[in-house]
Design an enzyme around this catalytic site. Structure first.
Site, short mmCIF file in Angstrom:
data_model
loop_
_atom_site.label_atom_id
_atom_site.label_comp_id
_atom_site.label_asym_id
_atom_site.label_seq_id
_atom_site.Cartn_x
_atom_site.Cartn_y
_atom_site.Cartn_z
N ALA A 1 -13.57 -5.19 -0.04
CA ALA A 1 -13.23 -5.61 -1.39
C ALA A 1 -14.45 -5.74 -2.29
CB ALA A 1 -12.52 -6.95 -1.32
N GLY B 1 -9.60 -1.69 11.09
CA GLY B 1 -10.66 -2.49 10.51
C GLY B 1 -11.83 -2.63 11.46
N ARG B 2 -11.71 -3.56 12.39
CA ARG B 2 -12.86 -3.91 13.23
C ARG B 2 -13.35 -2.75 14.08
NH1 ARG B 2 -9.87 -8.99 15.59
NH2 ARG B 2 -8.19 -7.50 15.26
N TYR C 1 -5.94 -14.56 -1.83
CA TYR C 1 -6.78 -14.43 -3.03
C TYR C 1 -5.90 -14.48 -4.28
CZ TYR C 1 -10.30 -13.77 0.44
OH TYR C 1 -11.11 -13.98 1.51
N GLY D 1 -4.80 -5.19 14.28
CA GLY D 1 -4.69 -5.22 15.73
C GLY D 1 -4.39 -3.89 16.38
N HIS E 1 -6.00 -5.85 -4.42
CA HIS E 1 -5.99 -6.85 -3.34
C HIS E 1 -5.01 -7.95 -3.73
CE1 HIS E 1 -7.10 -9.17 0.02
NE2 HIS E 1 -8.40 -8.97 0.03
C1 FMN Z 1 -16.06 -7.84 8.57
C2 FMN Z 1 -14.69 -7.74 7.99
C3 FMN Z 1 -14.54 -7.61 6.62
C4 FMN Z 1 -13.27 -7.50 6.05
N1 FMN Z 1 -13.16 -7.35 4.71
C5 FMN Z 1 -11.93 -7.21 4.15
C6 FMN Z 1 -11.79 -7.01 2.77
O1 FMN Z 1 -12.76 -6.94 2.03
N2 FMN Z 1 -10.53 -6.85 2.28
C7 FMN Z 1 -9.41 -6.92 3.07
O2 FMN Z 1 -8.29 -6.76 2.56
N3 FMN Z 1 -9.53 -7.12 4.40
C8 FMN Z 1 -10.75 -7.25 4.94
N4 FMN Z 1 -10.86 -7.45 6.31
C9 FMN Z 1 -9.63 -7.42 7.14
C10 FMN Z 1 -9.39 -6.02 7.67
O3 FMN Z 1 -9.13 -5.13 6.61
C11 FMN Z 1 -8.20 -5.96 8.64
O4 FMN Z 1 -7.01 -6.34 8.00
C12 FMN Z 1 -8.42 -6.87 9.85
O5 FMN Z 1 -9.71 -6.67 10.40
C13 FMN Z 1 -7.37 -6.59 10.92
O6 FMN Z 1 -7.35 -5.23 11.29
P1 FMN Z 1 -8.08 -4.74 12.65
O7 FMN Z 1 -7.35 -5.43 13.76
O8 FMN Z 1 -7.88 -3.23 12.68
O9 FMN Z 1 -9.50 -5.13 12.56
C14 FMN Z 1 -12.13 -7.56 6.89
C15 FMN Z 1 -12.27 -7.70 8.27
C16 FMN Z 1 -13.53 -7.81 8.83
C17 FMN Z 1 -13.65 -7.97 10.33
#
Ligand code: FMN
Length: 326
Positions: free
Chosen positions: A5, A275-276, A128, A254, A123
Protein backbone atom coordinates in the site's frame (compact mmCIF):
# COMPACT_ATOMS: atom_id res chain seq x y z
CA UNK A 1 1.46 -7.77 -9.61
CA UNK A 2 0.50 -5.38 -6.82
CA UNK A 3 2.75 -3.26 -4.67
CA UNK A 4 2.26 -2.82 -0.99
CA UNK A 5 0.00 0.00 0.00
CA UNK A 6 0.96 3.56 -0.79
CA UNK A 7 -0.33 6.56 1.13
CA UNK A 8 -2.62 8.90 -0.80
CA UNK A 9 -2.47 12.07 1.32
CA UNK A 10 -0.54 13.55 4.25
CA UNK A 11 -3.39 12.75 6.66
CA UNK A 12 -3.38 9.14 5.48
CA UNK A 13 -0.07 8.29 7.16
CA UNK A 14 0.01 5.94 10.15
CA UNK A 15 3.25 3.98 9.84
CA UNK A 16 6.86 5.09 9.63
CA UNK A 17 8.63 5.18 6.28
CA UNK A 18 5.65 4.40 4.08
CA UNK A 19 5.80 5.63 0.50
CA UNK A 20 3.34 8.21 -0.83
CA UNK A 21 1.90 9.11 -4.20
CA UNK A 22 0.79 12.71 -3.69
CA UNK A 23 3.77 14.96 -4.47
CA UNK A 24 5.52 15.33 -7.83
CA UNK A 25 8.72 14.19 -6.14
CA UNK A 26 7.00 10.95 -5.06
CA UNK A 27 5.53 10.40 -8.53
CA UNK A 28 8.98 10.87 -10.07
CA UNK A 29 10.56 8.55 -7.50
CA UNK A 30 8.13 5.79 -8.47
CA UNK A 31 8.92 6.03 -12.19
CA UNK A 32 12.18 4.01 -12.28
CA UNK A 33 10.64 1.41 -9.94
CA UNK A 34 7.63 0.99 -12.22
CA UNK A 35 9.81 0.90 -15.30
CA UNK A 36 12.05 -1.82 -13.83
CA UNK A 37 9.11 -3.97 -12.75
CA UNK A 38 7.26 -3.57 -16.04
CA UNK A 39 10.41 -4.45 -17.95
CA UNK A 40 9.86 -7.95 -16.57
CA UNK A 41 6.61 -8.09 -18.56
CA UNK A 42 4.15 -7.74 -15.69
CA UNK A 43 0.96 -5.78 -15.20
CA UNK A 44 1.58 -3.50 -12.23
CA UNK A 45 -1.13 -2.05 -9.93
CA UNK A 46 -0.48 0.26 -6.98
CA UNK A 47 -2.56 -0.15 -3.83
CA UNK A 48 -3.93 3.18 -2.55
CA UNK A 49 -4.11 3.51 1.20
CA UNK A 50 -5.36 5.94 3.83
CA UNK A 51 -4.96 4.73 7.40
CA UNK A 52 -7.72 6.87 8.94
CA UNK A 53 -7.74 6.31 12.71
CA UNK A 54 -4.85 3.79 12.50
CA UNK A 55 -2.55 6.76 12.92
CA UNK A 56 -1.42 9.21 15.55
CA UNK A 57 -1.16 12.98 16.04
CA UNK A 58 2.60 12.57 15.55
CA UNK A 59 1.97 11.70 11.88
CA UNK A 60 -0.69 14.30 11.24
CA UNK A 61 -0.21 17.76 9.71
CA UNK A 62 -0.41 20.33 12.53
CA UNK A 63 -0.62 17.54 15.12
CA UNK A 64 -4.39 17.16 14.73
CA UNK A 65 -6.22 13.96 15.71
CA UNK A 66 -6.42 11.47 12.83
CA UNK A 67 -9.73 11.06 11.01
CA UNK A 68 -12.25 8.23 10.99
CA UNK A 69 -15.95 7.53 10.68
CA UNK A 70 -16.46 8.07 14.42
CA UNK A 71 -14.60 9.39 17.44
CA UNK A 72 -13.69 5.90 18.61
CA UNK A 73 -10.10 4.76 19.21
CA UNK A 74 -8.74 1.43 18.00
CA UNK A 75 -7.35 -0.75 20.76
CA UNK A 76 -3.63 -1.38 20.94
CA UNK A 77 -0.63 0.67 20.04
CA UNK A 78 0.61 2.53 17.00
CA UNK A 79 4.31 2.73 16.12
CA UNK A 80 5.20 6.39 15.95
CA UNK A 81 8.59 7.94 15.24
CA UNK A 82 8.74 8.46 19.03
CA UNK A 83 7.96 4.84 19.94
CA UNK A 84 4.79 2.84 20.56
CA UNK A 85 1.78 4.84 21.76
CA UNK A 86 -1.89 4.07 22.37
CA UNK A 87 -4.13 4.67 19.36
CA UNK A 88 -5.67 8.10 19.91
CA UNK A 89 -9.35 8.99 19.76
CA UNK A 90 -9.83 10.12 16.15
CA UNK A 91 -12.13 12.89 15.00
CA UNK A 92 -15.33 11.94 13.15
CA UNK A 93 -14.99 13.20 9.59
CA UNK A 94 -17.31 15.90 8.31
CA UNK A 95 -19.03 15.27 4.98
CA UNK A 96 -16.69 17.88 3.47
CA UNK A 97 -13.70 15.85 4.70
CA UNK A 98 -15.18 12.68 3.23
CA UNK A 99 -15.55 14.44 -0.13
CA UNK A 100 -11.94 15.63 0.15
CA UNK A 101 -10.63 12.10 0.80
CA UNK A 102 -12.69 10.79 -2.15
CA UNK A 103 -10.91 13.38 -4.26
CA UNK A 104 -7.53 12.41 -2.80
CA UNK A 105 -8.11 8.81 -3.93
CA UNK A 106 -9.02 10.15 -7.39
CA UNK A 107 -5.88 12.29 -7.55
CA UNK A 108 -3.71 9.45 -6.26
CA UNK A 109 -5.06 7.22 -9.04
CA UNK A 110 -4.17 9.87 -11.61
CA UNK A 111 -0.72 10.24 -10.05
CA UNK A 112 -0.25 6.46 -10.17
CA UNK A 113 -0.92 6.38 -13.89
CA UNK A 114 1.42 9.36 -14.34
CA UNK A 115 4.09 7.29 -12.58
CA UNK A 116 3.49 4.50 -15.11
CA UNK A 117 1.34 2.05 -13.16
CA UNK A 118 -1.27 0.11 -15.15
CA UNK A 119 -3.93 0.63 -12.51
CA UNK A 120 -4.73 0.99 -8.83
CA UNK A 121 -6.21 -1.12 -6.08
CA UNK A 122 -8.43 0.75 -3.62
CA UNK A 123 -7.59 -0.42 -0.09
CA UNK A 124 -11.00 -0.94 1.49
CA UNK A 125 -9.79 -3.70 3.84
CA UNK A 126 -8.00 -4.44 7.10
CA UNK A 127 -9.50 -1.71 9.27
CA UNK A 128 -8.17 1.28 7.33
CA UNK A 129 -10.24 4.33 6.47
CA UNK A 130 -12.80 2.80 4.10
CA UNK A 131 -13.21 -0.30 6.27
CA UNK A 132 -13.73 2.08 9.22
CA UNK A 133 -16.93 3.15 7.44
CA UNK A 134 -17.99 -0.31 6.25
CA UNK A 135 -17.87 -2.07 9.60
CA UNK A 136 -20.45 -1.43 12.30
CA UNK A 137 -17.94 -1.93 15.14
CA UNK A 138 -16.21 1.29 14.10
CA UNK A 139 -18.88 3.29 12.27
CA UNK A 140 -21.31 4.86 14.76
CA UNK A 141 -22.48 7.68 12.47
CA UNK A 142 -26.09 8.71 12.13
CA UNK A 143 -25.76 10.63 8.85
CA UNK A 144 -25.86 9.30 5.26
CA UNK A 145 -22.48 7.56 5.86
CA UNK A 146 -23.60 5.48 8.85
CA UNK A 147 -26.33 3.17 10.08
CA UNK A 148 -27.71 1.10 7.19
CA UNK A 149 -25.50 -1.13 5.06
CA UNK A 150 -26.10 1.14 2.06
CA UNK A 151 -24.95 4.15 4.08
CA UNK A 152 -21.83 2.40 5.38
CA UNK A 153 -20.87 1.37 1.83
CA UNK A 154 -21.38 4.89 0.48
CA UNK A 155 -17.82 6.20 1.05
CA UNK A 156 -16.18 3.16 -0.54
CA UNK A 157 -18.50 3.34 -3.55
CA UNK A 158 -17.89 7.08 -3.95
CA UNK A 159 -14.17 6.37 -4.03
CA UNK A 160 -14.66 3.60 -6.61
CA UNK A 161 -16.77 5.92 -8.77
CA UNK A 162 -14.34 8.83 -8.54
CA UNK A 163 -11.30 6.68 -9.27
CA UNK A 164 -13.02 4.81 -12.13
CA UNK A 165 -14.18 8.09 -13.67
CA UNK A 166 -10.60 9.37 -13.50
CA UNK A 167 -8.67 6.39 -14.89
CA UNK A 168 -11.30 4.00 -16.31
CA UNK A 169 -12.91 1.07 -14.49
CA UNK A 170 -10.62 -1.45 -16.18
CA UNK A 171 -7.72 0.09 -14.25
CA UNK A 172 -9.40 -0.19 -10.84
CA UNK A 173 -9.48 -3.06 -8.34
CA UNK A 174 -10.61 -3.11 -4.72
CA UNK A 175 -9.42 -5.05 -1.69
CA UNK A 176 -11.96 -6.20 0.89
CA UNK A 177 -11.62 -8.16 4.16
CA UNK A 178 -15.03 -9.38 5.27
CA UNK A 179 -13.82 -11.35 8.28
CA UNK A 180 -10.53 -9.82 9.37
CA UNK A 181 -11.25 -8.03 12.63
CA UNK A 182 -7.84 -6.36 12.23
CA UNK A 183 -7.78 -2.93 13.94
CA UNK A 184 -11.13 -3.87 15.56
CA UNK A 185 -13.04 -3.59 12.27
CA UNK A 186 -15.79 -6.17 12.62
CA UNK A 187 -19.34 -6.68 11.55
CA UNK A 188 -22.08 -8.98 12.82
CA UNK A 189 -23.48 -9.40 9.27
CA UNK A 190 -20.42 -9.84 7.05
CA UNK A 191 -22.36 -11.67 4.32
CA UNK A 192 -25.15 -9.09 4.06
CA UNK A 193 -22.72 -6.17 4.15
CA UNK A 194 -20.32 -7.44 1.51
CA UNK A 195 -22.98 -8.95 -0.72
CA UNK A 196 -24.60 -5.53 -0.92
CA UNK A 197 -21.22 -4.00 -1.72
CA UNK A 198 -20.67 -6.59 -4.47
CA UNK A 199 -24.12 -6.00 -5.96
CA UNK A 200 -23.20 -2.33 -6.22
CA UNK A 201 -19.80 -3.18 -7.67
CA UNK A 202 -21.51 -5.41 -10.24
CA UNK A 203 -23.15 -2.26 -11.60
CA UNK A 204 -19.69 -0.76 -12.09
CA UNK A 205 -17.32 -2.30 -14.56
CA UNK A 206 -14.08 -2.56 -12.59
CA UNK A 207 -11.06 -4.81 -13.16
CA UNK A 208 -11.46 -7.04 -10.10
CA UNK A 209 -12.41 -7.50 -6.48
CA UNK A 210 -9.77 -8.90 -4.16
CA UNK A 211 -11.06 -10.71 -1.07
CA UNK A 212 -9.05 -11.77 1.96
CA UNK A 213 -9.81 -15.29 3.16
CA UNK A 214 -11.03 -15.84 6.72
CA UNK A 215 -8.15 -16.65 9.02
CA UNK A 216 -7.65 -19.51 11.34
CA UNK A 217 -9.28 -18.35 14.61
CA UNK A 218 -6.09 -19.05 16.56
CA UNK A 219 -4.06 -16.66 14.42
CA UNK A 220 -3.62 -13.00 15.25
CA UNK A 221 -3.26 -10.25 12.65
CA UNK A 222 -1.56 -10.13 9.29
CA UNK A 223 1.50 -12.29 9.05
CA UNK A 224 0.64 -14.52 12.01
CA UNK A 225 0.73 -18.30 11.63
CA UNK A 226 -2.04 -19.84 9.58
CA UNK A 227 -3.23 -23.40 9.92
CA UNK A 228 -2.88 -25.61 6.86
CA UNK A 229 -5.06 -23.86 4.34
CA UNK A 230 -8.48 -25.41 4.36
CA UNK A 231 -11.04 -22.82 3.39
CA UNK A 232 -13.84 -25.31 2.88
CA UNK A 233 -13.86 -26.38 6.50
CA UNK A 234 -13.68 -22.98 8.10
CA UNK A 235 -16.67 -21.46 9.80
CA UNK A 236 -16.65 -18.83 7.07
CA UNK A 237 -15.52 -18.88 3.48
CA UNK A 238 -15.60 -16.64 0.44
CA UNK A 239 -17.93 -18.70 -1.73
CA UNK A 240 -21.00 -16.50 -1.20
CA UNK A 241 -18.98 -13.52 -2.41
CA UNK A 242 -17.39 -15.42 -5.27
CA UNK A 243 -20.88 -16.24 -6.57
CA UNK A 244 -22.34 -12.81 -5.86
CA UNK A 245 -19.71 -11.04 -7.92
CA UNK A 246 -19.94 -11.17 -11.72
CA UNK A 247 -16.42 -10.03 -12.55
CA UNK A 248 -12.87 -11.16 -11.77
CA UNK A 249 -12.48 -12.46 -8.23
CA UNK A 250 -9.11 -12.69 -6.45
CA UNK A 251 -8.69 -14.64 -3.19
CA UNK A 252 -5.79 -14.01 -0.80
CA UNK A 253 -4.53 -15.48 2.43
CA UNK A 254 -2.71 -18.62 3.43
CA UNK A 255 -2.50 -20.13 -0.03
CA UNK A 256 0.18 -22.56 -1.09
CA UNK A 257 0.87 -23.71 -4.63
CA UNK A 258 -1.45 -26.68 -4.20
CA UNK A 259 -4.25 -24.88 -2.39
CA UNK A 260 -4.14 -22.23 -5.14
CA UNK A 261 -4.45 -24.83 -7.87
CA UNK A 262 -7.28 -26.53 -5.99
CA UNK A 263 -9.08 -23.24 -5.39
CA UNK A 264 -8.95 -22.41 -9.10
CA UNK A 265 -10.05 -25.91 -10.10
CA UNK A 266 -13.01 -25.70 -7.72
CA UNK A 267 -13.95 -22.27 -9.03
CA UNK A 268 -13.32 -20.69 -5.64
CA UNK A 269 -11.64 -17.73 -7.37
CA UNK A 270 -10.34 -16.56 -10.76
CA UNK A 271 -6.93 -15.59 -9.41
CA UNK A 272 -4.96 -16.34 -6.25
CA UNK A 273 -2.86 -13.73 -4.48
CA UNK A 274 0.33 -14.68 -2.66
CA UNK A 275 1.80 -12.44 0.01
CA UNK A 276 4.41 -13.85 2.33
CA UNK A 277 5.74 -16.58 0.09
CA UNK A 278 6.03 -14.11 -2.78
CA UNK A 279 7.98 -11.75 -0.57
CA UNK A 280 10.39 -14.60 0.27
CA UNK A 281 10.61 -15.93 -3.29
CA UNK A 282 11.30 -13.29 -5.93
CA UNK A 283 10.96 -16.01 -8.60
CA UNK A 284 7.79 -17.52 -7.16
CA UNK A 285 6.12 -17.90 -10.57
CA UNK A 286 9.08 -19.87 -11.90
CA UNK A 287 9.26 -22.01 -8.75
CA UNK A 288 5.54 -22.79 -9.00
CA UNK A 289 5.92 -23.68 -12.69
CA UNK A 290 8.55 -26.32 -11.91
CA UNK A 291 7.20 -27.14 -8.43
CA UNK A 292 10.52 -26.20 -6.83
CA UNK A 293 11.05 -25.83 -3.07
CA UNK A 294 10.48 -22.37 -1.60
CA UNK A 295 12.59 -20.11 0.60
CA UNK A 296 11.03 -19.77 4.04
CA UNK A 297 9.91 -16.29 4.99
CA UNK A 298 11.39 -14.62 8.03
CA UNK A 299 8.58 -13.10 10.09
CA UNK A 300 11.05 -10.98 12.09
CA UNK A 301 11.86 -8.91 9.00
CA UNK A 302 8.28 -8.40 7.74
CA UNK A 303 7.77 -4.77 8.67
CA UNK A 304 11.26 -3.58 9.43
CA UNK A 305 12.56 -0.27 8.17
CA UNK A 306 15.53 -1.62 6.24
CA UNK A 307 15.34 -1.00 2.49
CA UNK A 308 16.90 -4.36 1.64
CA UNK A 309 16.68 -6.86 4.48
CA UNK A 310 13.38 -8.72 4.33
CA UNK A 311 12.46 -7.13 1.02
CA UNK A 312 15.01 -7.73 -1.72
CA UNK A 313 17.56 -10.03 -0.08
CA UNK A 314 15.76 -13.35 -0.56
CA UNK A 315 17.64 -15.43 -3.15
CA UNK A 316 16.24 -16.76 -6.42
CA UNK A 317 16.44 -20.48 -7.12
CA UNK A 318 19.55 -19.95 -9.27
CA UNK A 319 21.23 -18.06 -6.46
CA UNK A 320 20.36 -20.79 -3.95
CA UNK A 321 21.78 -23.46 -6.27
CA UNK A 322 24.90 -21.46 -7.09
CA UNK A 323 25.59 -20.89 -3.41
CA UNK A 324 25.35 -24.66 -2.83
CA UNK A 325 27.96 -25.26 -5.56
CA UNK A 326 30.30 -22.58 -4.23
C1 FMN B 1 5.25 -7.63 5.15
C2 FMN B 1 3.81 -7.59 4.75
C3 FMN B 1 3.28 -6.41 4.23
C4 FMN B 1 1.95 -6.35 3.85
N1 FMN B 1 1.46 -5.20 3.32
C5 FMN B 1 0.17 -5.14 2.91
C6 FMN B 1 -0.34 -3.97 2.32
O1 FMN B 1 0.35 -2.98 2.15
N2 FMN B 1 -1.64 -3.99 1.91
C7 FMN B 1 -2.46 -5.08 2.07
O2 FMN B 1 -3.63 -5.03 1.67
N3 FMN B 1 -1.98 -6.21 2.64
C8 FMN B 1 -0.70 -6.26 3.05
N4 FMN B 1 -0.22 -7.42 3.62
C9 FMN B 1 -1.11 -8.61 3.70
C10 FMN B 1 -0.91 -9.49 2.47
O3 FMN B 1 -1.31 -8.81 1.30
C11 FMN B 1 -1.72 -10.79 2.56
O4 FMN B 1 -3.10 -10.52 2.62
C12 FMN B 1 -1.32 -11.62 3.78
O5 FMN B 1 0.09 -11.73 3.88
C13 FMN B 1 -1.92 -13.02 3.70
O6 FMN B 1 -1.57 -13.67 2.50
P1 FMN B 1 -0.39 -14.77 2.47
O7 FMN B 1 -0.86 -15.88 3.37
O8 FMN B 1 -0.28 -15.20 1.02
O9 FMN B 1 0.84 -14.11 2.97
C14 FMN B 1 1.12 -7.49 4.01
C15 FMN B 1 1.65 -8.67 4.54
C16 FMN B 1 2.98 -8.73 4.93
C17 FMN B 1 3.51 -10.02 5.50
Amino acid sequence: MLTEATVIAPEGHGYPHTPGIYTQEQIDAWKPVVEAVKAKGTVFFLQLWHTGRASHQDYQPNGKAPMSSSALAASGTVYTPKGAKEYPVPRAMTTEEIARVVDEFRQAARNSLDAGFDGVEIHSANGYILDQFLKESVNKRTDQYGGSIANRCRFTLEVVDAVAAEVGGDRVGIRISPFGGFLDADDSHPYALHTYLLEELNKRDIAYVHFIEPRDPSSKGVGSPLAVHDWQHKEHNLDVFRHAYKGTFIAAGGHTRNSGIEALEKNHADLICYGRIYLANPDLVHRFAIDAPLNKYDRDTFYIQDQVVGYTDYPSLDEVENSKKA
